[in-house]
Design a protein around this motif. Structure first.
Motif, PDB file in Angstrom:
ATOM      1  N   VAL A 154      10.066 -28.005  32.992  1.00 33.75           N
ATOM      2  CA  VAL A 154      10.213 -29.030  31.952  1.00 33.75           C
ATOM      3  C   VAL A 154       9.045 -28.974  30.974  1.00 33.75           C
ATOM      4  O   VAL A 154       9.237 -28.984  29.748  1.00 33.75           O
ATOM      5  CB  VAL A 154      10.333 -30.430  32.590  1.00 33.75           C
ATOM      6  CG1 VAL A 154      10.158 -31.514  31.530  1.00 33.75           C
ATOM      7  CG2 VAL A 154      11.671 -30.589  33.286  1.00 33.75           C
ATOM      8  N   PHE A 155       7.818 -28.904  31.495  1.00 35.40           N
ATOM      9  CA  PHE A 155       6.658 -28.865  30.607  1.00 35.40           C
ATOM     10  C   PHE A 155       6.607 -27.564  29.801  1.00 35.40           C
ATOM     11  O   PHE A 155       6.200 -27.570  28.634  1.00 35.40           O
ATOM     12  CB  PHE A 155       5.372 -29.065  31.402  1.00 35.40           C
ATOM     13  CG  PHE A 155       5.091 -30.496  31.724  1.00 35.40           C
ATOM     14  CD1 PHE A 155       4.578 -31.352  30.767  1.00 35.40           C
ATOM     15  CD2 PHE A 155       5.362 -31.017  32.981  1.00 35.40           C
ATOM     16  CE1 PHE A 155       4.326 -32.683  31.048  1.00 35.40           C
ATOM     17  CE2 PHE A 155       5.121 -32.339  33.279  1.00 35.40           C
ATOM     18  CZ  PHE A 155       4.605 -33.182  32.313  1.00 35.40           C
ATOM     19  N   ALA A 156       7.017 -26.461  30.407  1.00 31.92           N
ATOM     20  CA  ALA A 156       7.088 -25.198  29.665  1.00 31.92           C
ATOM     21  C   ALA A 156       8.097 -25.311  28.534  1.00 31.92           C
ATOM     22  O   ALA A 156       7.851 -24.856  27.402  1.00 31.92           O
ATOM     23  CB  ALA A 156       7.473 -24.060  30.613  1.00 31.92           C
ATOM     24  N   LEU A 157       9.244 -25.937  28.805  1.00 30.64           N
ATOM     25  CA  LEU A 157      10.275 -26.124  27.782  1.00 30.64           C
ATOM     26  C   LEU A 157       9.753 -26.973  26.631  1.00 30.64           C
ATOM     27  O   LEU A 157       9.975 -26.640  25.446  1.00 30.64           O
ATOM     28  CB  LEU A 157      11.504 -26.790  28.420  1.00 30.64           C
ATOM     29  CG  LEU A 157      12.680 -27.082  27.492  1.00 30.64           C
ATOM     30  CD1 LEU A 157      13.302 -25.780  26.991  1.00 30.64           C
ATOM     31  CD2 LEU A 157      13.726 -27.926  28.199  1.00 30.64           C
ATOM     32  N   ILE A 158       9.053 -28.062  26.955  1.00 28.94           N
ATOM     33  CA  ILE A 158       8.516 -28.941  25.904  1.00 28.94           C
ATOM     34  C   ILE A 158       7.538 -28.180  25.009  1.00 28.94           C
ATOM     35  O   ILE A 158       7.653 -28.205  23.775  1.00 28.94           O
ATOM     36  CB  ILE A 158       7.796 -30.158  26.532  1.00 28.94           C
ATOM     37  CG1 ILE A 158       8.796 -31.038  27.285  1.00 28.94           C
ATOM     38  CG2 ILE A 158       7.093 -30.980  25.453  1.00 28.94           C
ATOM     39  CD1 ILE A 158       8.141 -32.140  28.090  1.00 28.94           C
ATOM     40  N   ILE A 159       6.592 -27.479  25.632  1.00 27.75           N
ATOM     41  CA  ILE A 159       5.558 -26.788  24.857  1.00 27.75           C
ATOM     42  C   ILE A 159       6.165 -25.685  23.986  1.00 27.75           C
ATOM     43  O   ILE A 159       5.809 -25.536  22.806  1.00 27.75           O
ATOM     44  CB  ILE A 159       4.479 -26.188  25.788  1.00 27.75           C
ATOM     45  CG1 ILE A 159       3.772 -27.307  26.577  1.00 27.75           C
ATOM     46  CG2 ILE A 159       3.471 -25.377  25.002  1.00 27.75           C
ATOM     47  CD1 ILE A 159       3.101 -28.337  25.698  1.00 27.75           C
ATOM     48  N   VAL A 160       7.105 -24.924  24.550  1.00 25.88           N
ATOM     49  CA  VAL A 160       7.723 -23.826  23.791  1.00 25.88           C
ATOM     50  C   VAL A 160       8.478 -24.367  22.586  1.00 25.88           C
ATOM     51  O   VAL A 160       8.347 -23.856  21.460  1.00 25.88           O
ATOM     52  CB  VAL A 160       8.665 -23.000  24.696  1.00 25.88           C
ATOM     53  CG1 VAL A 160       9.507 -22.043  23.862  1.00 25.88           C
ATOM     54  CG2 VAL A 160       7.857 -22.215  25.730  1.00 25.88           C
ATOM     55  N   LEU A 161       9.291 -25.419  22.777  1.00 24.13           N
ATOM     56  CA  LEU A 161      10.095 -25.947  21.667  1.00 24.13           C
ATOM     57  C   LEU A 161       9.221 -26.670  20.640  1.00 24.13           C
ATOM     58  O   LEU A 161       9.513 -26.624  19.436  1.00 24.13           O
ATOM     59  CB  LEU A 161      11.172 -26.880  22.206  1.00 24.13           C
ATOM     60  CG  LEU A 161      12.305 -26.197  22.989  1.00 24.13           C
ATOM     61  CD1 LEU A 161      13.329 -27.211  23.480  1.00 24.13           C
ATOM     62  CD2 LEU A 161      12.997 -25.139  22.134  1.00 24.13           C
ATOM     63  N   VAL A 162       8.153 -27.329  21.104  1.00 28.30           N
ATOM     64  CA  VAL A 162       7.225 -27.963  20.158  1.00 28.30           C
ATOM     65  C   VAL A 162       6.531 -26.904  19.309  1.00 28.30           C
ATOM     66  O   VAL A 162       6.415 -27.032  18.082  1.00 28.30           O
ATOM     67  CB  VAL A 162       6.182 -28.814  20.921  1.00 28.30           C
ATOM     68  CG1 VAL A 162       4.997 -29.167  20.015  1.00 28.30           C
ATOM     69  CG2 VAL A 162       6.832 -30.090  21.446  1.00 28.30           C
ATOM     70  N   ALA A 163       6.071 -25.826  19.960  1.00 26.67           N
ATOM     71  CA  ALA A 163       5.418 -24.736  19.227  1.00 26.67           C
ATOM     72  C   ALA A 163       6.376 -24.083  18.244  1.00 26.67           C
ATOM     73  O   ALA A 163       6.006 -23.788  17.095  1.00 26.67           O
ATOM     74  CB  ALA A 163       4.885 -23.700  20.219  1.00 26.67           C
ATOM     75  N   LEU A 164       7.640 -23.879  18.668  1.00 28.28           N
ATOM     76  CA  LEU A 164       8.635 -23.268  17.781  1.00 28.28           C
ATOM     77  C   LEU A 164       8.932 -24.183  16.600  1.00 28.28           C
ATOM     78  O   LEU A 164       9.089 -23.714  15.462  1.00 28.28           O
ATOM     79  CB  LEU A 164       9.918 -22.981  18.568  1.00 28.28           C
ATOM     80  CG  LEU A 164      11.055 -22.307  17.794  1.00 28.28           C
ATOM     81  CD1 LEU A 164      10.599 -20.949  17.258  1.00 28.28           C
ATOM     82  CD2 LEU A 164      12.282 -22.137  18.679  1.00 28.28           C
ATOM     83  N   SER A 165       8.981 -25.499  16.844  1.00 30.45           N
ATOM     84  CA  SER A 165       9.223 -26.455  15.755  1.00 30.45           C
ATOM     85  C   SER A 165       8.152 -26.350  14.684  1.00 30.45           C
ATOM     86  O   SER A 165       8.452 -26.324  13.485  1.00 30.45           O
ATOM     87  CB  SER A 165       9.267 -27.889  16.303  1.00 30.45           C
ATOM     88  OG  SER A 165      10.385 -28.085  17.114  1.00 30.45           O
ATOM     89  N   GLU A 166       6.904 -26.301  15.121  1.00 33.53           N
ATOM     90  CA  GLU A 166       5.811 -26.208  14.156  1.00 33.53           C
ATOM     91  C   GLU A 166       5.817 -24.859  13.439  1.00 33.53           C
ATOM     92  O   GLU A 166       5.485 -24.767  12.259  1.00 33.53           O
ATOM     93  CB  GLU A 166       4.480 -26.425  14.867  1.00 33.53           C
ATOM     94  CG  GLU A 166       4.305 -27.846  15.396  1.00 33.53           C
ATOM     95  CD  GLU A 166       2.897 -28.117  15.864  1.00 33.53           C
ATOM     96  OE1 GLU A 166       2.163 -27.143  16.121  1.00 33.53           O
ATOM     97  OE2 GLU A 166       2.526 -29.304  15.979  1.00 33.53           O
ATOM     98  N   THR A 167       6.227 -23.812  14.145  1.00 36.57           N
ATOM     99  CA  THR A 167       6.242 -22.468  13.557  1.00 36.57           C
ATOM    100  C   THR A 167       7.248 -22.366  12.416  1.00 36.57           C
ATOM    101  O   THR A 167       6.974 -21.754  11.377  1.00 36.57           O
ATOM    102  CB  THR A 167       6.576 -21.416  14.629  1.00 36.57           C
ATOM    103  OG1 THR A 167       5.597 -21.485  15.668  1.00 36.57           O
ATOM    104  CG2 THR A 167       6.573 -20.008  14.027  1.00 36.57           C
ATOM    105  N   ILE A 168       8.431 -22.997  12.609  1.00 39.00           N
ATOM    106  CA  ILE A 168       9.472 -22.894  11.572  1.00 39.00           C
ATOM    107  C   ILE A 168       9.330 -23.974  10.511  1.00 39.00           C
ATOM    108  O   ILE A 168      10.153 -24.065   9.592  1.00 39.00           O
ATOM    109  CB  ILE A 168      10.883 -22.957  12.191  1.00 39.00           C
ATOM    110  CG1 ILE A 168      11.126 -24.327  12.837  1.00 39.00           C
ATOM    111  CG2 ILE A 168      11.084 -21.849  13.190  1.00 39.00           C
ATOM    112  CD1 ILE A 168      12.558 -24.528  13.282  1.00 39.00           C
ATOM    113  N   GLY A 169       8.291 -24.824  10.644  1.00 33.63           N
ATOM    114  CA  GLY A 169       8.045 -25.824   9.623  1.00 33.63           C
ATOM    115  C   GLY A 169       8.642 -27.181   9.895  1.00 33.63           C
ATOM    116  O   GLY A 169       8.614 -28.059   9.034  1.00 33.63           O
ATOM    117  N   ALA A 170       9.222 -27.393  11.074  1.00 28.18           N
ATOM    118  CA  ALA A 170       9.758 -28.705  11.434  1.00 28.18           C
ATOM    119  C   ALA A 170       8.663 -29.515  12.120  1.00 28.18           C
ATOM    120  O   ALA A 170       7.620 -28.991  12.500  1.00 28.18           O
ATOM    121  CB  ALA A 170      10.964 -28.556  12.355  1.00 28.18           C
TER     122      ALA A 170
END
Length: 617
Positions: A235-251
């Motif tokens: 769960v924590f890995a999923l949160i960190i990965v999706l949060v990082a991806l959000s910031e990467t694509i500008g969201a």
């Protein structure tokens, strides 16, 4: 010195987060949501109060993590099974059939969004705010964190009106969160393009498929215990990965956290994992975030802008108008008080308003003072809405409604139980397949048995077997019991009981919240009890000293200590069950809505207590 100040501020915030729920409890301010109390405590120690806490790296980092985890839990809180609607028919007190919660909920949200858009353009026209899109999101959002606990408190979560209110809040939460991400991608030129959001959702789909595949792998079962806790790590890995991806694509990073929560909810995590995540979030990170919201809120600066002071009541009015007009479609089915109370509850808003205000300030679309005004209004609605709802919502008439019980399979167990169930409390019906050798004359003279051609789901549905409060499957075939029990639970039956002997079926049914019993285990437990605790068995089997369960549904006694309970009958409180907790009752133990009370005493007094606590007589 800087590090010393940092640690000092952190210690103060942690202590405040710890003391706030204790103060609420001691002062009996149970109607105020805890998160609102945490913001108020932040106001006292922050810019608007004594100004003894100063934001720094420690607090900003923990507060940001708290906000991310709050958005994750907001996504996790969404129960997507609610979108399917209850297949169980519900007759309203007016005699009408209850409406489809999803269809009505969707229409209400469309109305809310449309009116919010019109009101936003009015604010723009008067020059109060420049961006109608952002204003529309702020007016139309609804706080799940306020709606869900309130519905649970008044015990209407599973009713038709409760499901409708819940679905409106769920749809609002989902749509406004997604539109907030779209808003950022459109108006923040340095933050990427809207189409890049498709990458985030595409990755989310991939993670969902992977999670669905690995969820049933046997090796993960052993790795979910002890020091490994693979589910929590995932769960924590999923949160960190999706949060990082959000910031990467500008969201915004909160979109990634929210999406992670939605994915975990779709994968139907077990109750223990959800409990761990709730404990970590609401026990540590999230209180820090809400206290810091109060710390950073500068109410005094609002008095320097008379225009903003006027804006606060106008925004409160807009929030109420946008909810109360669309909700009036429910007048077709419900009384005026129920509809008005529902409108008040849907006015509550909190987390997404804070998010929208923070984003608006960062993008320089609104000022910090305007963001503070948004948060202040959100705090006001979160306090007023649940209180107004509980005051206005009509209390159910106190009448002893018999619980309908359907037994599938006539045998020595079910025949005996139907005779011994209290006819004043239960309306029992036995269903059995037609058999040539059944002693029909004897059976018909002693029991009312409804014959069915077979135990198929279609045959049982045709006889409205599943339109009951309690469903008991106890045929001679455990696979049939399991099949019809699972369907009954999905259909919307509150309590489902099934007889199975196989350990595999036992585990599967328990995971679906079906109560399970087996002849072998029951006999073994009975024999053991007779050897070890014969007096206890006497209590269980003697009609004069039997144990009874009473559900606490009367708001009048919510929060009342047992020593102050006015009931003076010959009844003893043996045990209280609150959620997963088992409580030994004492004089200072408080009654809470939803408690399951185990009592013993004279049958007439037990039934009188049941009328008081369950039916409010």
């Amino acid at each position: 010195m800087e590090q010393h100040a940092s640690v000092t501020s952190l210690v103060i915030v942690i202590i405040i987060a710890f003391l706030t729920p204790i103060l609420l409890h001691r002062l009996r301010l149970n109607l105020i949501p805890l998160v609102v109390a945490e913001i108020v405590m932040g106001l006292i120690i922050g810019k608007s109060g004594f100004n003894i806490v100063h934001p720094d790296m420690w607090l900003e980092t923990l507060s940001m993590l708290g906000f991310i985890f709050l958005m994750f839990l907001s996504g996790l809180e969404i129960d997507f099974s609610a979108f399917a609607g209850s297949k169980k028919k519900e007759k309203l007190s007016s005699g009408k059939d209850a409406p489809n919660p999803f269809l009505v909920g969707f229409l209400i949200f469309v109305g809310i969004f449309g009116i919010s858009l019109v009101l936003s353009y009015i604010f723009v026209w008067f020059g109060i705010i420049e961006n109608a899109f952002l204003m529309t999101l702020i007016i139309s959002t609804i706080s799940l964190g306020v709606v869900v606990p309130t519905l649970k408190d008044v015990q209407i979560m599973k009713s038709s009106i409760g499901q409708t209110i819940l679905l409106v809040a769920v749809i609002a939460d989902l749509v406004t969160m997604i539109l907030l991400a779209v808003f950022v991608s459109i108006y923040d030129t340095g933050q990427g393009s809207t189409w890049l959001l498709l990458i985030l959702f595409g990755v989310g789909v991939i993670f969902y498929l992977l999670g669905k595949y690995f969820r049933n792998q046997s090796f993960l079962e052993t790795m979910s215990k002890g020091t490994i806790q693979i589910g929590t790590r995932a769960v924590f890995a999923l949160i960190i990965v999706l949060v990082a991806l959000s910031e990467t694509i500008g969201a915004e990073n909160i979109l990634g956290a929210f999406l992670a929560g939605v994915l975990v909810s779709l994968l139907a995590p077990n109750a223990d994992l959800v409990h761990k995540l709730d404990s970590f979030g609401y026990g540590f990170l999230i209180p820090i975030f809400f206290v810091m919201v109060g710390v950073n809120l500068d109410i005094w600066s609002l008095f320097e802008h008379p225009k903003l002071l006027l804006f606060i009541p106008l925004l409160l009015g807009a929030l109420f108008i946008s909810k109360i007009i669309p909700i009036y479609i429910l007048r077709i089915w419900y009384d005026r008080k129920t509809v008005l109370a529902s409108g008040f509850l849907l006015t509550s808003t909190l987390s997404l308003v804070i998010a929208a205000g923070t984003i608006g300030v960062r993008m320089e679309i609104i000022s910090q003072q305007m963001s503070d005004a948004f948060i202040l209004v959100a705090v006001i609605t979160s306090v007023v809405s649940p209180i107004a709802f509980k005051k206005i919502f009509p209390v159910q008439e106190g009448e002893m409604r018999k619980l309908k019980v359907a037994f599938i399979g006539a045998n020595q167990h079910t025949l005996t139980v139907t005779r011994e169930l209290n006819p004043a409390l239960y309306e029992s019906t036995l269903y059995h397949v037609t058999q040539e050798k059944i002693e029909k004359k004897i059976a018909d003279s002693l029991f009312e048995i409804v014959e069915v051609s077979d135990y198929s789901i279609e045959s049982l549905k045709n006889l409205d077997v599943f339109d009951v409060d309690i469903f008991v499957a106890t045929t001679g075939e455990e696979t049939i019991n399991a099949e019809v029990a699972i369907f009954a639970k999905e259909y919307g039956v509150d309590r489902v009981i099934a007889r199975v002997e196989s350990p595999n079926l036992d585990e599967e049914l328990k995971s679906r919240n079906v109560d399970v019993f087996s002849v072998f285990l029951s006999t073994k437990a009975l024999l053991k009890a007779l050897i070890e605790s014969p007096s206890v068995m006497n209590i269980l089997t003697n009609q004069d000293t039997a144990l009874y369960q009473i559900n606490m549904n009367n708001l009048k006694y919510d929060g009342l200590m047992l020593r102050n309970f006015p009931f003076t009958g010959d009844v003893i409180f043996v045990r209280m069950f609150r959620g997963k907790d088992s409580i030994v009752p004492h004089g200072d133990t408080e009654l809470k809505m939803g408690d399951r009370l185990i009592v013993t005493g004279s049958r007439e007094y037990v039934e009188e207590l049941r009328r008081v606590l369950e039916f409010g007589e």
